[in-house]
Design a protein around this motif. Structure first.
Motif, PDB file in Angstrom:
ATOM      1  N   ILE A  51       0.876  -1.262  -0.010  1.00  0.00           N
ATOM      2  CA  ILE A  51       0.035  -0.006  -0.084  1.00  0.00           C
ATOM      3  C   ILE A  51       0.912   1.406  -0.086  1.00  0.00           C
ATOM      4  N   THR A  52       2.131   1.185   0.545  1.00  0.00           N
ATOM      5  CA  THR A  52       2.897   2.329   0.441  1.00  0.00           C
ATOM      6  C   THR A  52       3.363   2.760  -0.531  1.00  0.00           C
ATOM      7  N   LEU A  53       3.849   1.642  -1.553  1.00  0.00           N
ATOM      8  CA  LEU A  53       4.243   1.861  -2.937  1.00  0.00           C
ATOM      9  C   LEU A  53       3.168   2.673  -3.664  1.00  0.00           C
ATOM     10  N   VAL A  54       1.929   1.888  -3.754  1.00  0.00           N
ATOM     11  CA  VAL A  54       0.665   2.598  -4.402  1.00  0.00           C
ATOM     12  C   VAL A  54       0.440   3.903  -3.920  1.00  0.00           C
ATOM     13  N   ALA A  55       0.359   4.187  -2.621  1.00  0.00           N
ATOM     14  CA  ALA A  55       0.181   5.303  -2.174  1.00  0.00           C
ATOM     15  C   ALA A  55       1.135   6.441  -2.514  1.00  0.00           C
ATOM     16  N   ILE A  56       2.351   6.083  -2.558  1.00  0.00           N
ATOM     17  CA  ILE A  56       3.310   7.342  -3.004  1.00  0.00           C
ATOM     18  C   ILE A  56       2.733   7.590  -4.279  1.00  0.00           C
ATOM     19  N   LYS A  57       2.711   6.856  -5.365  1.00  0.00           N
ATOM     20  CA  LYS A  57       2.248   7.197  -6.507  1.00  0.00           C
ATOM     21  C   LYS A  57       1.073   7.948  -6.873  1.00  0.00           C
ATOM     22  N   GLN A  58       0.033   7.539  -5.961  1.00  0.00           N
ATOM     23  CA  GLN A  58      -1.158   8.160  -5.935  1.00  0.00           C
ATOM     24  C   GLN A  58      -1.253   9.421  -5.500  1.00  0.00           C
ATOM     25  N   ILE A  59      -0.565   9.607  -4.202  1.00  0.00           N
ATOM     26  CA  ILE A  59      -0.201  11.087  -3.521  1.00  0.00           C
ATOM     27  C   ILE A  59       0.577  11.875  -4.678  1.00  0.00           C
ATOM     28  N   ASN A  60       1.657  11.502  -5.576  1.00  0.00           N
ATOM     29  CA  ASN A  60       2.344  12.317  -6.281  1.00  0.00           C
ATOM     30  C   ASN A  60       1.361  12.571  -7.380  1.00  0.00           C
ATOM     31  N   ILE A  61       0.411  11.947  -7.996  1.00  0.00           N
ATOM     32  CA  ILE A  61      -0.696  12.578  -9.061  1.00  0.00           C
ATOM     33  C   ILE A  61      -1.673  13.362  -8.620  1.00  0.00           C
ATOM     34  N   TYR A  62      -2.171  13.117  -7.014  1.00  0.00           N
ATOM     35  CA  TYR A  62      -3.102  13.864  -6.377  1.00  0.00           C
ATOM     36  C   TYR A  62      -2.367  15.301  -6.451  1.00  0.00           C
ATOM     37  N   GLU A  63      -1.117  15.332  -5.685  1.00  0.00           N
ATOM     38  CA  GLU A  63      -0.484  16.670  -5.417  1.00  0.00           C
ATOM     39  C   GLU A  63      -0.379  17.492  -6.833  1.00  0.00           C
ATOM     40  N   ALA A  64       0.229  16.733  -7.706  1.00  0.00           N
ATOM     41  CA  ALA A  64       0.346  17.119  -9.110  1.00  0.00           C
ATOM     42  C   ALA A  64      -1.036  18.016  -9.729  1.00  0.00           C
ATOM     43  N   GLN A  65      -2.162  17.434  -9.425  1.00  0.00           N
ATOM     44  CA  GLN A  65      -3.405  17.828  -9.967  1.00  0.00           C
ATOM     45  C   GLN A  65      -4.155  18.917  -8.967  1.00  0.00           C
ATOM     46  N   THR A  66      -3.622  19.057  -7.615  1.00  0.00           N
ATOM     47  CA  THR A  66      -4.297  19.944  -6.641  1.00  0.00           C
ATOM     48  C   THR A  66      -3.242  20.842  -6.220  1.00  0.00           C
ATOM     49  N   HIS A  67      -2.181  20.791  -6.453  1.00  0.00           N
ATOM     50  CA  HIS A  67      -1.058  21.631  -6.002  1.00  0.00           C
ATOM     51  C   HIS A  67      -0.891  22.027  -4.258  1.00  0.00           C
ATOM     52  N   SER A  68      -1.337  20.699  -3.746  1.00  0.00           N
ATOM     53  CA  SER A  68      -1.350  20.695  -2.275  1.00  0.00           C
ATOM     54  C   SER A  68      -0.597  19.765  -1.844  1.00  0.00           C
ATOM     55  N   HIS A  69       0.253  19.983  -0.850  1.00  0.00           N
ATOM     56  CA  HIS A  69       1.022  18.874  -0.048  1.00  0.00           C
ATOM     57  C   HIS A  69       0.409  18.553   1.123  1.00  0.00           C
ATOM     58  N   ASP A  70       0.594  17.140   1.231  1.00  0.00           N
ATOM     59  CA  ASP A  70      -0.185  16.718   2.732  1.00  0.00           C
ATOM     60  C   ASP A  70      -1.288  17.314   3.082  1.00  0.00           C
ATOM     61  N   ASP A  71      -2.238  16.972   2.128  1.00  0.00           N
ATOM     62  CA  ASP A  71      -3.759  17.440   2.290  1.00  0.00           C
ATOM     63  C   ASP A  71      -4.296  16.666   3.754  1.00  0.00           C
ATOM     64  N   LYS A  72      -4.966  17.393   4.636  1.00  0.00           N
ATOM     65  CA  LYS A  72      -5.360  16.617   6.011  1.00  0.00           C
ATOM     66  C   LYS A  72      -6.113  15.297   5.474  1.00  0.00           C
ATOM     67  N   GLN A  73      -7.127  15.605   4.344  1.00  0.00           N
ATOM     68  CA  GLN A  73      -7.702  14.352   3.977  1.00  0.00           C
ATOM     69  C   GLN A  73      -7.052  13.034   3.623  1.00  0.00           C
ATOM     70  N   ILE A  74      -5.778  13.046   3.120  1.00  0.00           N
ATOM     71  CA  ILE A  74      -5.059  11.969   2.970  1.00  0.00           C
ATOM     72  C   ILE A  74      -4.842  11.370   4.097  1.00  0.00           C
ATOM     73  N   VAL A  75      -5.157  10.255   4.566  1.00  0.00           N
ATOM     74  CA  VAL A  75      -5.147   9.303   5.588  1.00  0.00           C
ATOM     75  C   VAL A  75      -4.462   7.870   5.189  1.00  0.00           C
ATOM     76  N   ILE A  76      -4.165   7.609   4.134  1.00  0.00           N
ATOM     77  CA  ILE A  76      -3.485   6.300   3.989  1.00  0.00           C
ATOM     78  C   ILE A  76      -2.297   6.143   4.585  1.00  0.00           C
ATOM     79  N   ASP A  77      -1.730   7.338   4.760  1.00  0.00           N
ATOM     80  CA  ASP A  77      -0.450   7.399   5.459  1.00  0.00           C
ATOM     81  C   ASP A  77      -0.547   6.706   7.061  1.00  0.00           C
ATOM     82  N   GLU A  78      -1.775   7.379   7.551  1.00  0.00           N
ATOM     83  CA  GLU A  78      -2.068   6.702   8.939  1.00  0.00           C
ATOM     84  C   GLU A  78      -2.418   5.083   8.826  1.00  0.00           C
ATOM     85  N   LEU A  79      -3.126   4.776   7.899  1.00  0.00           N
ATOM     86  CA  LEU A  79      -3.284   3.213   7.914  1.00  0.00           C
ATOM     87  C   LEU A  79      -2.021   2.425   7.867  1.00  0.00           C
TER      88      LEU A  79
END
Length: 170
Positions: A51-79
């Motif tokens: 999940i870490t490997l998948v999440a890193i890629k998906q977070i990079n895509i999300y951040e490129a689209q939203t221009h927001s780093h470490d959005d509070k809504q992203i909690v896959i890192d807590e999992l």
């Protein structure tokens, strides 16, 4: 909402208006415990790694689209952090019945793993804080929680060993 949002917010638990990180961790805890019981700590560890490997890629895509780093809504890192802590702390196979036996330490270690993970994730001591401040992209979002999870699992296991050696529980 799309599948990426569902994944990154751990079933939308990260959309909680209050304490999304704690909510994500709370949702992750019973899922992790179920994996521990039915598939074992090695499977939980490997699932967290995958999940870490998948999440890193998906977070990079999300951040490129939203221009927001470490959005509070992203909690896959807590999992992932919680699952690493859970896979380390008890480190043994156990059953549902074992959760109710206080002297085996399973329930205590699971609770301590949760508490220490939240403590380390919120306070961000030492290298955890440094990773949080300096690492960029998906690796930055995931990195501090991975280290917090390892630290929580190790701290919980050490504390349980100290309880055993103290003779408080026979």
């Amino acid at each position: 909402m799309n599948l990426r949002s569902f994944f990154l917010t751990v079933g939308y638990s990260g959309l909680s208006p209050k304490a999304p990180g704690t909510m994500g961790t709370l949702v992750s805890l019973p899922i992790g415990v179920a994996i521990l019981i039915f598939l074992g700590p090695q499977t939980l560890f490997l699932a967290a790694l995958f999940i870490t490997l998948v999440a890193i890629k998906q977070i990079n895509i999300y951040e490129a689209q939203t221009h927001s780093h470490d959005d509070k809504q992203i909690v896959i890192d807590e999992l992932v952090g919680m699952w690493f802590a859970l896979s380390i702390a008890p480190g043994i196979l156990f059953s549902v019945a074992d959760l109710g036996v206080w002297t085996n330490g399973i329930a205590l270690q699971l609770a301590l793993s949760f508490l220490f993970f939240r403590l380390y994730d919120i306070k961000k001591p030492s290298i955890i804080g440094r990773i949080d401040r300096e690492a960029k992209g998906g690796l930055g979002v995931m990195g501090d929680d991975i280290i917090a999870g390892f630290a929580a699992g190790i701290t919980s296991a050490i504390l349980w060993q100290l309880v055993l050696k103290s003779g408080l529980i026979n």
